[in-house]
Write a protein that holds these residues in place. Structure first.
Motif, PDB file in Angstrom:
ATOM      1  N   SER A 139      40.977  42.595  45.554  1.00  0.00           N
ATOM      2  CA  SER A 139      41.946  41.990  46.424  1.00  0.00           C
ATOM      3  C   SER A 139      42.755  42.766  47.427  1.00  0.00           C
ATOM      4  CB  SER A 139      43.153  41.961  45.172  1.00  0.00           C
ATOM      5  OG  SER A 139      42.596  41.207  43.989  1.00  0.00           O
ATOM      6  N   GLN A 145      44.653  35.539  44.085  1.00  0.00           N
ATOM      7  CA  GLN A 145      44.356  35.904  42.453  1.00  0.00           C
ATOM      8  C   GLN A 145      45.516  35.071  41.507  1.00  0.00           C
ATOM      9  OE1 GLN A 145      43.438  39.843  41.884  1.00  0.00           O
ATOM     10  NE2 GLN A 145      42.953  39.600  39.704  1.00  0.00           N
ATOM     11  N   ASP A 170      40.130  34.667  45.812  1.00  0.00           N
ATOM     12  CA  ASP A 170      40.200  35.970  44.933  1.00  0.00           C
ATOM     13  C   ASP A 170      40.319  35.341  43.379  1.00  0.00           C
ATOM     14  OD1 ASP A 170      40.481  38.496  44.213  1.00  0.00           O
ATOM     15  OD2 ASP A 170      42.514  38.710  44.957  1.00  0.00           O
ATOM     16  N   GLU A 171      39.008  35.731  42.558  1.00  0.00           N
ATOM     17  CA  GLU A 171      38.866  35.534  41.190  1.00  0.00           C
ATOM     18  C   GLU A 171      39.272  33.984  41.099  1.00  0.00           C
ATOM     19  OE1 GLU A 171      39.984  37.953  38.432  1.00  0.00           O
ATOM     20  OE2 GLU A 171      39.658  39.958  39.699  1.00  0.00           O
TER      21      GLU A 171
HETATM   22 MG    MG Z   1      42.164  41.474  42.222  1.00  0.00          MG
END
Ligand code: MG
Ligand code: ATP
Length: 304
Positions: free
Chosen positions: A41, A81, A157-158
């Motif tokens: 991140s 995220q 992000d994810e």
């Molecule tokens: Mg992360």
């Protein structure tokens, strides 16, 4: 599209990103695979121009985030995220406000929202409150929002953490379509299957460093065997049994709940284990995956 040389990020005296080199070509799906705290991140935030690098060189679309942050952001889509949707607003208005924020004219935003709701399969939820959406729907809405300005690079992000398998597959399908439409995808994940499915190229990150770089298949070929035999014995027996079977494979990993024996022919390994009079409670032969690559490179599993 993106180039980083010796890129670093520190928080006080803690080094989150310790000098990484990355170069992302147009149209690829590029993945950052790594466990919690790897620095994924932190790297994404630097690329998205929301966190200044501590050191090294970073260029996005050939521009420097420190000088041209707004110009870069105008051409990026960002799916953070954590969901950052406005829970006070309904689905439609979340997209509308965002579109206006990007300076798009009203009429254009409206057309764009219709397209995007259709793309993420949320047309019938347009008037729903964000709070009433499932986790998968929220992620899809965040993806729709990130696409409002027709970005050339989409940073995710994810994208599927915490979602059930079906919801993850819907998102993979949409991301695959975007890639086919020519959007460059930059994504982080700690799911090896996600990285294998979506990424043309990836880096494996651990503790702020890149420990491997390649295609999913290339990484598996370079760092693992074709197959893995998994043996499960009684609780607490794995450590002591490892010594009795380690010569049967090219490499062995001892996990708390099983032994992993790396070999190009897993079935023969299991036969040989039985030949020594050992009787595992369960056995399994599977292909090597990126999880095995990570385990080999770091001695740890990706998801604890
Ligand atoms: Mg992360
Ligand atoms: N603002 C901050 N201040 C202090 N430390 C931070 C900050 N942001 C991140 N860190 C630390 O930097 C390290 C890397 O964090 P980062 O969020 O980049 O990891 P990650 O790979 O995204 O992990 P995860 O899979 O959990 O999201 C972690 O140890 C984290 O605690």
């Amino acid at each position: 599209m993106i180039s980083a040389r010796g890129l670093r990020k520190t928080f006080g005296d803690f080094e989150a990103v310790r000098g990484i080199d990355v170069s992302v070509r147009p149209g690829v799906a590029f993945g950052f695979l790594g466990p919690n705290g790897a620095g994924k991140s932190s790297t994404m935030r630097m690329i998205c121009c929301v966190s200044p690098p501590t050191g090294g060189e970073l260029r996005v679309f050939g521009m420097d985030p420190a000088q041209d942050g707004p110009k870069i952001k105008a051409r990026l889509g960002v799916c953070p995220q954590e969901d950052t949707l406005d829970v006070e607003l309904n689905v439609y208005d979340n997209l509308y406000v965002y579109g206006r924020y990007f300076g798009l004219p009203r009429a254009e935003v409206k057309g764009r929202i219709e397209e995007l709701l259709d793309f993420v399969q949320l047309t019938d939820k347009a008037k729903a409150k964000v709070d009433d959406l499932s986790g998968g729907m929220k992620r899809r809405l965040t993806i729709a929002r990130s696409l409002i300005n027709r970005p050339e690079i989409l940073v995710l992000d994810e994208p599927t953490t915490g979602l059930d398998p079906q919801a993850r597959h819907v998102i993979w399908d949409r991301l695959f379509r975007l890639k086919q439409a020519g959007v460059t995808l930059l994504l982080t994940t700690h799911y090896m299957d996600e990285a294998e499915q979506l990424c043309d190229e990836l880096v494996v990150m651990d503790q702020g460093r890149i420990v491997a770089h390649g295609t999913p298949l290339g990484l598996i070929r370079d760092h693992s065997t074709r197959e893995v035999a998994e043996l499960r014995f009684g609780v607490g027996e794995h450590e002591s049994l490892a010594a009795k079977v380690e010569d049967l494979a090219e490499r062995i990993e001892v996990l708390p709940d099983r032994l992993l024996l790396y070999s190009d022919d897993g079935e023969s390994v299991i036969e040989a284990v039985h030949g020594r009079g050992l009787t595992p409670a369960a056995t399994l032969v599977r292909r090597s995956s990126l999880e095995d690559v990570f385990l080999h490179l770091t001695g740890r599993t990706l998801v604890d």
